[in-house]
Design an enzyme around this catalytic site. Structure first.
Site, PDB file in Angstrom:
ATOM      1  CB  ALA A   1      -0.963   0.003   1.182  1.00  3.98           C
TER       2      ALA A   1
ATOM      3  CG  HIS B   1       5.926   2.736   1.712  1.00  2.00           C
ATOM      4  ND1 HIS B   1       4.587   3.018   1.591  1.00  2.00           N
ATOM      5  CD2 HIS B   1       6.039   1.987   2.834  1.00  2.00           C
ATOM      6  CE1 HIS B   1       3.920   2.459   2.586  1.00  2.00           C
ATOM      7  NE2 HIS B   1       4.780   1.828   3.365  1.00  2.00           N
TER       8      HIS B   1
HETATM    9  P1  AMP Z   1       4.870  -0.061   6.498  1.00  2.00           P
HETATM   10  O1  AMP Z   1       4.531  -0.479   5.102  1.00  2.00           O
HETATM   11  O2  AMP Z   1       3.827   0.809   7.122  1.00  2.00           O
HETATM   12  O3  AMP Z   1       5.329  -1.202   7.359  1.00  2.00           O
HETATM   13  O4  AMP Z   1       6.119   0.897   6.359  1.00  2.00           O
HETATM   14  C1  AMP Z   1       7.298   0.459   5.723  1.00  2.00           C
HETATM   15  C2  AMP Z   1       8.390   1.446   5.991  1.00  2.00           C
HETATM   16  O5  AMP Z   1       8.009   2.731   5.494  1.00  2.00           O
HETATM   17  C3  AMP Z   1       8.662   1.630   7.491  1.00  2.00           C
HETATM   18  O6  AMP Z   1      10.066   1.721   7.696  1.00  2.00           O
HETATM   19  C4  AMP Z   1       7.972   2.924   7.797  1.00  2.00           C
HETATM   20  O7  AMP Z   1       8.536   3.610   8.888  1.00  2.00           O
HETATM   21  C5  AMP Z   1       8.191   3.685   6.506  1.00  2.00           C
HETATM   22  N1  AMP Z   1       7.215   4.773   6.400  1.00  2.00           N
HETATM   23  C6  AMP Z   1       5.878   4.682   6.523  1.00  2.00           C
HETATM   24  N2  AMP Z   1       5.308   5.907   6.444  1.00  2.00           N
HETATM   25  C7  AMP Z   1       6.324   6.792   6.275  1.00  2.00           C
HETATM   26  C8  AMP Z   1       6.401   8.211   6.136  1.00  2.00           C
HETATM   27  N3  AMP Z   1       5.314   8.980   6.144  1.00  2.00           N
HETATM   28  N4  AMP Z   1       7.618   8.766   5.980  1.00  2.00           N
HETATM   29  C9  AMP Z   1       8.733   8.006   5.975  1.00  2.00           C
HETATM   30  N5  AMP Z   1       8.734   6.668   6.092  1.00  2.00           N
HETATM   31  C10 AMP Z   1       7.553   6.065   6.245  1.00  2.00           C
END
Ligand code: AMP
Length: 296
Positions: A32, A37
């Site tokens: 997503a 990301h």
């Molecule tokens: P997730 O798919 O939510 O597990 O996130 C995957 C990676 O993307 C993790 O390292 C999160 O910290 C990073 N991430 C999610 N949202 C953000 C954002 N707004 N800014 C920077 N990194 C993000």
């Protein structure tokens, strides 16, 4: 971009990519995808010779009452976005591939896992540490890129890497925000237009703390109180926590010295959102494009 579904295939492909001393960067995600990301992929590309990513909605990190079943999934779109950003290898395993029947081994980062989100989401960080350890073993990256948006996760992964001697450099990248300040999150799609506006209170509360910090306030209790007061103004939003903690240990602090982490979690409707900022010793605060890509 090559898509690998099994650990064995991914391991061999990563090994091949690393031949000739190439530095491999790794970006683990749950899909997503949004700009947050993609910023991690760009950071990886700028400091590595090749980039691998993963998409895996990890059931171990969801509680029984949480949104595992409805978590947004958009594999086709995600793989196109990763390919466009120059990701060479994408690991997208099925749940059974990651957790074969009889898997009973966990990684627990004691203490830290019970703080912040770990307190309201028991077992969450055990699930995170376990899956990240497994991904690190499969990919064997030289550097792994995480978002500072999940500040507690960063602290826990850093500690795990140190304690278990993983040969991985952990790089935390700044929070990417929408134009109005809302931190990007895959869960933002759950918000109704009204909730989307209400959700801005998290950012406002952090901004309030930042203002006080910049005016010289160092009493963590006062900073927390000001943040909570701001949160209360949006009555429909239910606060989970608003805390000033040590960035590495996640323990509460009395004095918000350099590098204190101000973290907030709240429910907007049924959607749980998190956000944070780091108060930097040199003055100023890091809520957005912060200057420090802390690594190690
Ligand atoms: P997730 O798919 O939510 O597990 O996130 C995957 C990676 O993307 C993790 O390292 C999160 O910290 C990073 N991430 C999610 N949202 C953000 C954002 N707004 N800014 C920077 N990194 C993000």
């Amino acid at each position: 971009m090559r898509i690998c579904k099994t650990a064995e295939e991914m391991r061999a492909a990563c090994y091949a990519l690393k031949q000739g001393g190439k530095r491999l960067g790794f970006v683990p995600t749950m899909g997503a995808l949004h700009e947050g990301h993609l910023s991690l992929v760009r950071a990886a590309r700028s400091s590595c010779d090749a980039v691998a990513a993963s998409i895996f909605v990890n059931p171990l990190q969801f509680g029984p009452q949480e949104d595992l079943a409805k978590y947004p999934r958009s594999f086709e779109r995600d793989s196109e976005l990763f390919a466009k950003e120059g990701v060479e290898l994408l690991f997208a395993p099925a749940v059974e591939e990651m957790y074969p029947t009889g898997a009973v081994t966990w990684v627990t980062v004691e203490g830290l896992s019970d703080r912040l989100d770990g307190r309201s989401r028991p077992g969450h960080f055990r699930g995170v540490a376990t899956v990240v350890a497994k991904l690190f073993h499969i990919v064997e990256p030289d550097a792994a890129f995480f978002g500072q948006k999940d500040a507690a996760q960063v602290a826990i992964i850093r500690r795990m890497v140190r304690d278990l001697n993983f040969a991985v450099e952990v790089v935390a990248c700044p929070i990417v925000r929408e134009a109005d300040g809302l931190a990007m999150s895959s869960r933002n799609v759950y918000l109704s237009p009204l909730e989307r506006r209400q959700a801005l209170v998290l950012h406002r509360a952090l901004e309030r703390v930042k203002e006080l910090w910049e005016a010289g306030e160092r009493d963590a209790g006062k900073l927390e109180a000001a943040g909570r007061e701001e949160m209360e103004k949006e009555r429909s939003v239910r606060l989970d926590y608003f805390e000033v903690v040590d960035r590495d240990s996640l323990e509460t602090v009395e004095v918000a010295g350099g590098e204190a982490l101000v973290a907030v979690a709240a429910y907007v409707g049924t959607t749980r959102l998190i956000d944070n900022l780091v108060l930097l010793a040199a003055g100023g605060a890091e809520t957005n494009q912060g200057p420090s890509l802390r690594s190690g």
